[in-house]
Each structure stands twice: as C-alpha cells, then as structure tokens.
Design an enzyme around this catalytic site. Sequence first.
Site, PDB file in Angstrom:
ATOM      1  N   PRO A   9       0.789  -1.226   0.000  1.00  0.00           N
ATOM      2  CA  PRO A   9       0.000   0.000   0.000  1.00  0.00           C
ATOM      3  C   PRO A   9       0.820   1.274   0.000  1.00  0.00           C
ATOM      4  O   PRO A   9       1.310   1.712   1.027  1.00  0.00           O
ATOM      5  CB  PRO A   9      -0.840  -0.120   1.280  1.00  0.00           C
ATOM      6  CG  PRO A   9      -0.077  -1.037   2.162  1.00  0.00           C
ATOM      7  CD  PRO A   9       0.829  -1.849   1.308  1.00  0.00           C
ATOM      8  N   GLU A  10       0.983   1.846  -1.162  1.00  0.00           N
ATOM      9  CA  GLU A  10       1.445   3.226  -1.270  1.00  0.00           C
ATOM     10  C   GLU A  10       0.233   4.046  -1.701  1.00  0.00           C
ATOM     11  O   GLU A  10      -0.884   3.529  -1.713  1.00  0.00           O
ATOM     12  CB  GLU A  10       2.606   3.341  -2.267  1.00  0.00           C
ATOM     13  CG  GLU A  10       3.825   2.538  -1.811  1.00  0.00           C
ATOM     14  CD  GLU A  10       5.023   2.676  -2.744  1.00  0.00           C
ATOM     15  OE1 GLU A  10       5.178   3.748  -3.335  1.00  0.00           O
ATOM     16  OE2 GLU A  10       5.776   1.709  -2.883  1.00  0.00           O
TER      17      GLU A  10
END
Length: 279
Positions: free
Chosen positions: A2-3
């Site tokens: 998760p960016e």
Amino acid sequence: MPELPEVETVMRGLRSKLQGRVIVRAQTHRENMRWAFPPGLAARLTGARVESFRRRAKYILMRLDGGTSVLIHLGMSGRMNIGPRHPNAIPAHEHLTLETDDGWRVGFVDPRRFGSVDLVATASEDAHRLLAGLGPEALDEAFTASSLSASLTDKRTPIKAALLDQRVVAGLGNIYVCEALFRAGLSPRRSARTVAGSRAARLVPEIKATLTEAIAAGGSSLRDYVQPDGELGYFQHAFKVYGREGQQCERCPGVPECAGIRRIAQGGRSTFYCGKTQR
DNA sequence: CAAGAATCCTGTCAGC
DNA sequence: TGCTGACAGGATTCTT
C-alpha cells in the site's frame, strides 16, 4: 503494497460498499495492531452511519455520523476484504470486522500488524498526531517544483530518502519513488539539495504521472475496486524498475554499456535504478 | 537538529 | 520435504 495509489484504490472500494450504509455490528479481535485500539472502538462503530471517505497520504479516513472519523493505516501488509455476511470463523489475521445493514461484511486483515486504527474528531482530522506533520499531498496542486525545491534546499540526504520522508511529500513509498526517479532520469543517490531547481521541475510531473497512472490502472482493472475474491483495491501493475534487478531498462534497448537495472540498499531498503540514464 | 539505525510482526521465498 | 536466513511495499522511536 500500500502506497498512495493502492490506498486510494482501497479507499474507493470502501466508499463504493460502505458510504451511506449503517454498521450494524463491529468487532475487534485483539486489542492492538501497531498501537492499542482506541477505547470503545467497536462500540463507536456499531450503529454508526458511514457518511464519507477521504485519503490523506497513506491514511484512510472514514467519517461517521456524530462527528467521529475512523483513521486507518494499512501498514505493510494490511488488506481490506469484503463479502456477503456469513457466520464462519474469523479469517486469520483479521483484526477488525464490520457488518453493514445491507448484508456485507468487511474485514481488516494485516498479518504483520504494522497497520493501525484510531478515532479522531472529524472537525480536526488533520490535527491528529499521525497527520499533523505530513507534507503536501503528492497529487495536490500545492505540491509543485518550487515547493519541493524549498524543502530540499538544505538536505544532504539522497533524493531517494528525501522522497520517502512523508514530511517532504505525502504518499510516496519505496516502489513509486524508484519509478518516479527512473522516469525523471535522476539518480536515487543524488544529494537531495541538488534536485532543488530545474531537476525538481522535471521530477514533480513524473511523480504525479506515476501515481495518476497507477490509480487509473487500479480503477480500470477492478470493478468497483473489488477483486473477484473480495479483496479491495489491489491490482496488477507493471513497474519499470522496481523488482527488475539485472533486466534491461526500457530506455537502454541493446545498449552494451548499460549493465541493466541495478539494485542497491539505501537506508536499509532496496532501490532499483538504471545507472546509465539516471544521473 | 538532521540522518541513520533499530524496531514492531509474520509470511514468503531462495538456497541448502 | 524441511529447515534457515534474508527480505518485504511503513513509519515511529531511538542513537549518533
């Protein structure tokens, strides 16, 4: 992974399923993730109506009626799963479960537990300790070459490390920093202060394009941002340098003096780049 | 104060 | 097949 683009896509998935719904049941399955859950979390969620969502950096904010927001961070391994409500056992590493009035069950799964959940007053979300120090949103128009230059002027740290610093720009992580530096033709080892100026003017549009394209890829490949297996938000995305050690980069087809994509460690984390085109 | 290291935790994968 | 060690997309906290 998760960016910013993944968090954005997960947030949109949650919005598509939860916005306007009432949470009829909420359960925590342990007392903490990265930090202790706030007291009364499940009680506050139960019976609440979900008003809206937003994302800030890699955080998701879910606004409830009554003026409280739920602040969620996915950490390294956090995932949101959604499916029809069922009475089965709690899936492994599911720490928070919500059930909606229209029959959906949402589970926050995070094996590594670097993720977190907290409550914050909606009216002062940005004053939360985890949000207060964040720099400009990477995709916000306030993030410009000149604003980036200003924050890099005195930094002697490598540009790679500076871009990972959420106080400099919010939302980038290891993958998209590598990708954006490749696209901008800038070496990740370059001192950050030397990027201030014209190089920043090259870098900022590439950061934005990298992120925008990734979000678009998520949006186009997923129906309502939900995968067939019920996982929200994640999507296949081809990277130009990340994870491609030893491969020829797309800018150096058949160039003999290009040794291929290199992998180095910076600050204990892998950096991937092309030694020929990134200077 | 800035910058780098250590840290939280578990799953996965390469190598033997 | 099973074991071991390295490594993983984050970000705070501790040290230098």
